[in-house]
Enzyme design. Structure first.
Site, PDB file in Angstrom:
ATOM      1  N   LYS A 179       6.474   0.521  -3.358  1.00 41.38           N
ATOM      2  CA  LYS A 179       7.205  -0.160  -4.417  1.00 41.38           C
ATOM      3  C   LYS A 179       6.249  -0.768  -5.441  1.00 41.38           C
ATOM      4  O   LYS A 179       6.481  -0.691  -6.657  1.00 41.38           O
ATOM      5  CB  LYS A 179       8.095  -1.241  -3.814  1.00 41.38           C
ATOM      6  CG  LYS A 179       9.219  -0.702  -2.941  1.00 41.38           C
ATOM      7  CD  LYS A 179      10.008  -1.825  -2.296  1.00 41.38           C
ATOM      8  CE  LYS A 179      11.119  -1.277  -1.404  1.00 41.38           C
ATOM      9  NZ  LYS A 179      11.885  -2.360  -0.751  1.00 41.38           N
ATOM     10  N   SER A 202      17.073  -4.324   0.566  1.00 39.76           N
ATOM     11  CA  SER A 202      15.972  -4.948  -0.179  1.00 39.76           C
ATOM     12  C   SER A 202      16.336  -5.306  -1.616  1.00 39.76           C
ATOM     13  O   SER A 202      15.527  -5.900  -2.329  1.00 39.76           O
ATOM     14  CB  SER A 202      14.760  -4.010  -0.180  1.00 39.76           C
ATOM     15  OG  SER A 202      15.049  -2.792  -0.830  1.00 39.76           O
ATOM     16  N   GLY A 253       3.498   9.814   5.475  1.00 41.73           N
ATOM     17  CA  GLY A 253       3.403   9.530   4.058  1.00 41.73           C
ATOM     18  C   GLY A 253       4.208  10.529   3.261  1.00 41.73           C
ATOM     19  O   GLY A 253       4.714  11.524   3.792  1.00 41.73           O
ATOM     20  N   PRO A 307       5.180  13.571   0.514  1.00 38.87           N
ATOM     21  CA  PRO A 307       4.587  14.908   0.354  1.00 38.87           C
ATOM     22  C   PRO A 307       3.454  14.888  -0.673  1.00 38.87           C
ATOM     23  O   PRO A 307       3.489  14.164  -1.658  1.00 38.87           O
ATOM     24  CB  PRO A 307       5.761  15.765  -0.139  1.00 38.87           C
ATOM     25  CG  PRO A 307       6.986  15.022   0.253  1.00 38.87           C
ATOM     26  CD  PRO A 307       6.630  13.573   0.198  1.00 38.87           C
ATOM     27  N   GLY A 333      -1.996  14.817   1.102  1.00 36.67           N
ATOM     28  CA  GLY A 333      -3.148  15.383   1.810  1.00 36.67           C
ATOM     29  C   GLY A 333      -3.119  15.252   3.308  1.00 36.67           C
ATOM     30  O   GLY A 333      -4.173  15.301   3.954  1.00 36.67           O
ATOM     31  N   LYS A 334      -1.934  15.126   3.910  1.00 39.26           N
ATOM     32  CA  LYS A 334      -1.858  14.952   5.365  1.00 39.26           C
ATOM     33  C   LYS A 334      -2.326  16.197   6.109  1.00 39.26           C
ATOM     34  O   LYS A 334      -3.131  16.119   7.036  1.00 39.26           O
ATOM     35  CB  LYS A 334      -0.425  14.600   5.771  1.00 39.26           C
ATOM     36  CG  LYS A 334       0.110  13.336   5.142  1.00 39.26           C
ATOM     37  CD  LYS A 334       1.498  12.994   5.655  1.00 39.26           C
ATOM     38  CE  LYS A 334       2.529  14.045   5.296  1.00 39.26           C
ATOM     39  NZ  LYS A 334       2.720  14.181   3.844  1.00 39.26           N
TER      40      LYS A 334
END
Length: 796
Positions: free
Chosen positions: A743, A700, A377, A379, A382-383
């Site tokens: 997105k 995309s 995920g 920055p 909360g990893k």
């Protein structure tokens, strides 16, 4: 009665000393008091204090008699009647005159006395509350012959040598010795300062003849001088064996020399015995036990001074310190684990659910292997902190180290022992620090591993993170297999593209999306604001953040997927409030949307906003970045003249340029044959994607570019609250894209109300927070015509 001494006595009365016929007796432990000697006495026993009080009230004289070391030292000739306390003291002692007395608050007493004469106990008169005895003085024989003078000079000279060699005797004592001409007083002075035991000092005290006393001291002084000279010889031998670069080992070498003289074991033997005991007590696997025994046998044949000795001992210490069989017990209370995870982190439902699943399976199946999770995920979501909470929730030790920038394979696998300063890798070192073989190890920033000529750490991690191989992980330093299957590995990454595919295949990836504004608001209120208020010395009574104030910080002063910058801004507000409070200003501060600029200045971010009005040829696209989603405006102009060429600017990558060309080709195939649009295709078209300084790429934006072209063709604007994403093929098919959640969150932050997306991404909407889904309309499309029909309903 005092004139009946042996030989030719000196009359004590002539010396100004008159001893009473009876006196209190004070037993002295581990010391002998000689005449003319100043002696400090500390009394704490109640009976002895009574003794001192009576003495001070009378003639201030008491008898100081040394206690015997033991009953075996009793001599039959001097044996007293079998009274309990009297048997413990010698029969001959010294009369002491009290010079000073001090009393202390705790009831104890300190006396300073001086020996005045030798005396003998003739009879014990009382034992309670203290000893009192009838005593008689011992008269000294005269000694003025040449033989006594010779003994006197010999003893004095040898004692002066002892003073020179000893660190405990001062040089002032030499002056005193050289100025004493009385043999008896010289003998008493030397006996007082000589380091001999109590029995030998008592023997000197009991001798009334100065000549025989000096004869006795001659042997004792010679013996002590020999001991000191032997010590100096040992020191000399040690100094000769040590060169200038090894002087720091002087004390250790001296200790070895002393042990060799005494026949004791050296330090190396002690270390070997300790290692043998540790090896016997350690519960090592069979293969490891055999390797440790071989190494210990090899070590026992080395000299402690050999360079290989330290290497071998360090290797054994590592083997014995590792927790080969020591494991912590998992706390399988699912309710408690869920409470801890909810307490420390808001949201992150997928991660919490996976950890609770692991605990549930572990509870039902005891030997279940730990999962290898990769938390991916942007920055600040909360990893890393999540790993510590997971360790606490399941009751395991926690060890974390960062892989960012690591280029040396030895950091993972360790160095081989042939290298100087070799050490095990970080995995084994972390397990040793934790003390258990099943800790939670967090490998932070796994997407930022490097590689160079020293090896590829990512390849070394293949074995560590493979459940089918890590039960037999071999560190280069240990060269022994260690079971890592019980370890719970958690890795973190900002993006998955830079992680080698074989390594990524070994991990279970859990995606942590960026937070919505409402989630950030809850995180700020629950965690960030209380922490910053406390760290800046404030309290809730002194500062209060309103929800509108926090949302203003989120929207106007931060632009991130996580909450790090948000916490820094909250901390900045707290510091400014603390400064005002400390200066005696306003004591209470309420932070709202209106007064926020007074603390943080003008808003930092004004971009990523919806344009005020819809414009022909301008479409809101959606982009994914490593720090979360972002809206992307795509602008187009139809240029009169030209030959129908397509011009692209804005630092577009090759994939994005191909998407624009495919969209333009599809538009020409769809409308190029109609006469009413012939003029459009004769003009040049310019497509630009701000900001021009930022490189952009990816497929995309195909639907958005096709919509820009159609807006120019139809001369109709696109609703500014409509955003779109999706890859387009040459035939107009809309293909799936990645990063839909980020997105959508970016679109929601700026106020987009409708999102056009690929139909194949419909299942990804389940990960979108419910409050976001409720606030927005999603239009899944399989073909670009469906998107155009939703955007320009009147044209279709």
């Amino acid at each position: 009665m005092f004139d009946s001494a042996i030989g030719n006595p000196k009359n004590l009365a002539a010396q100004g000393v008159v001893l009473p016929a009876t006196m209190p007796i004070l037993p002295i432990s581990e010391a002998v008091v000689f005449p003319y000697m100043m002696v400090p006495l500390v009394l704490s026993d109640e009976n002895l204090i009574k003794l001192a009080d009576e003495c001070l009230a009378g003639d201030k004289i008491l008898g100081a008699f040394a206690q015997r070391p033991g009953a075996a030292d009793l001599e039959a000739a001097d044996e007293l009647p079998p009274t309990s306390e009297a048997e413990q003291i010698y029969r001959i002692g010294t009369a002491v005159r009290i010079q000073k007395m001090l009393r202390f608050p705790d009831g104890s007493m300190r006396l300073l006395g001086q020996g005045v004469a030798r005396c003998r106990i003739e009879a014990i008169l009382q034992e309670e509350p203290y000893l009192r005895a009838a005593v008689s003085p011992l008269m000294e024989e005269s000694a003025d012959d040449s033989q006594t003078l010779a003994y006197m000079r010999g003893v004095a000279n040898n004692f002066l040598k002892i003073i020179d060699a000893s660190e405990n005797l001062s040089d002032e004592l030499k002056v005193v010795v050289m100025n004493i001409d009385d043999p008896g007083r010289l003998a008493d002075l030397i006996a007082t300062n000589l380091d001999i035991d109590v029995a030998e000092k008592q023997q000197v005290l009991e001798e009334t003849s100065p000549r025989r006393r000096l004869q006795l001291l001659t042997k004792l002084v010679m013996r002590e001088l020999d001991v000191l000279e032997l010590g100096q010889q040992l020191q000399s031998k040690v100094r000769k064996s040590i060169d200038k670069d090894q002087r720091e080992y002087y004390l250790r070498q001296q200790l070895k020399a002393i042990r060799r003289e005494l026949g004791d074991e050296d330090e190396g033997s002690v270390e070997l015995d300790e290692l043998r005991e540790r090896l016997a007590d350690a519960k090592l696997p069979e293969r490891v036990q055999a390797a440790a025994e071989r190494e210990l046998d090899r070590l026992s044949r080395m000299s402690p001074g050999a360079s290989e000795y330290t290497v071998s001992k360090t290797y054994l210490d590592w083997i014995l310190d590792l927790p080969w069989t020591n494991a912590s017990e998992d706390n399988l209370d699912l309710v408690r684990a869920e409470q801890i995870l909810e307490r420390d982190h808001y949201g992150l439902a997928d991660v919490k659910e996976r950890i609770l699943e692991f605990l549930a399976v572990r509870k039902l199946k005891g030997d279940h292997r730990g999962p290898i999770l990769c938390l991916q995920g942007p920055p600040g979501v909360g990893k890393t902190s999540l790993g510590r909470s997971i360790a606490e929730a399941i009751g395991r030790k926690f060890f974390r180290f960062s892989l960012g920038g690591m280029r040396d394979e030895a950091e993972i696998r360790g160095h081989r022992r042939t290298y100087v300063g070799a050490m095990p890798g970080r995995i084994i070192a972390g397990i040793k620090d934790c003390g258990t073989n099943n800790p939670l190890i967090m490998l932070d920033e796994i997407d930022k591993l490097g590689q160079d000529f020293r090896g590829d750490p990512a390849s070394a991690l293949l074995e560590v993170l493979d459940p089918e191989q890590n039960h037999d992980f071999t560190d280069h330093y240990l060269a022994l297999p260690f079971d890592l299957s019980k370890v719970l590995f958690i890795t973190t990454a900002n993006m998955l593209d830079t992680i080698p595919r074989p390594l990524l295949d070994r991990m279970e990836t859990i995606h942590l999306p960026g937070y919505t504004n409402l989630e950030k608001l809850q995180i700020a209120r629950r965690y960030l604001v209380p922490r910053q208020v406390a760290e800046n010395g404030l309290s809730r009574k002194k500062i209060n953040f309103s929800s509108a104030g926090i949302l203003s910080i989120i929207e106007k002063y931060t632009r991130e997927a996580g909450v790090r910058e948000l916490e820094r801004k909250i901390g900045s507000v707290c510091r400014k409030a603390a400064r005002k409070v400390a200066r005696g200003g306003r004591k209470t501060h309420t932070i709202g949307a209106k007064n926020l600029a007074a603390y943080l200045g003008p808003p930092t971010y004004t971009g990523d906003r919806l344009r005020r009005r819809a414009t022909v040829g301008v479409v809101t696209g959606l982009a994914w970045t490593p720090v979360g989603g972002k809206i992307l405006y795509i602008e187009g102009l139809s240029l009169p003249g030209g030959n129908g060429a397509l011009k692209l600017t804005g630092q577009l990558g090759s994939v994005m340029q191909e998407s624009a060309n495919a969209a333009y080709s599809y538009l020409r195939s769809r409308y190029g044959g109609r006469p009413e649009y012939a003029a459009f295709f004769e003009h040049d078209v310019h497509i630009h994607v701000p900001a021009g300084a930022i490189p952009k790429d990816g497929p995309s934006a195909g639907v958005a570019m096709a919509t820009v072209l159609l807006s120019l063709l139809l001369r109709q604007p696109v609703d500014r609250r409509t955003a779109m994403t999706g890859e387009i093929t040459l035939t107009g098919q809309v293909l799936a894209i990645g990063g839909l959640l980020e997105k959508v969150l970016a679109a929601h932050r700026v106020g987009v109300r409708r999102v056009i997306m690929p139909q194949t991404n419909t299942t990804d909407l389940e990960s979108v927070p419910e409050e976001v889904r409720d606030a927005m309309e999603f239009v899944p499309v399989a073909h670009v015509d469906e998107a155009w029909q939703a955007i320009f309903p009147e044209a279709f």
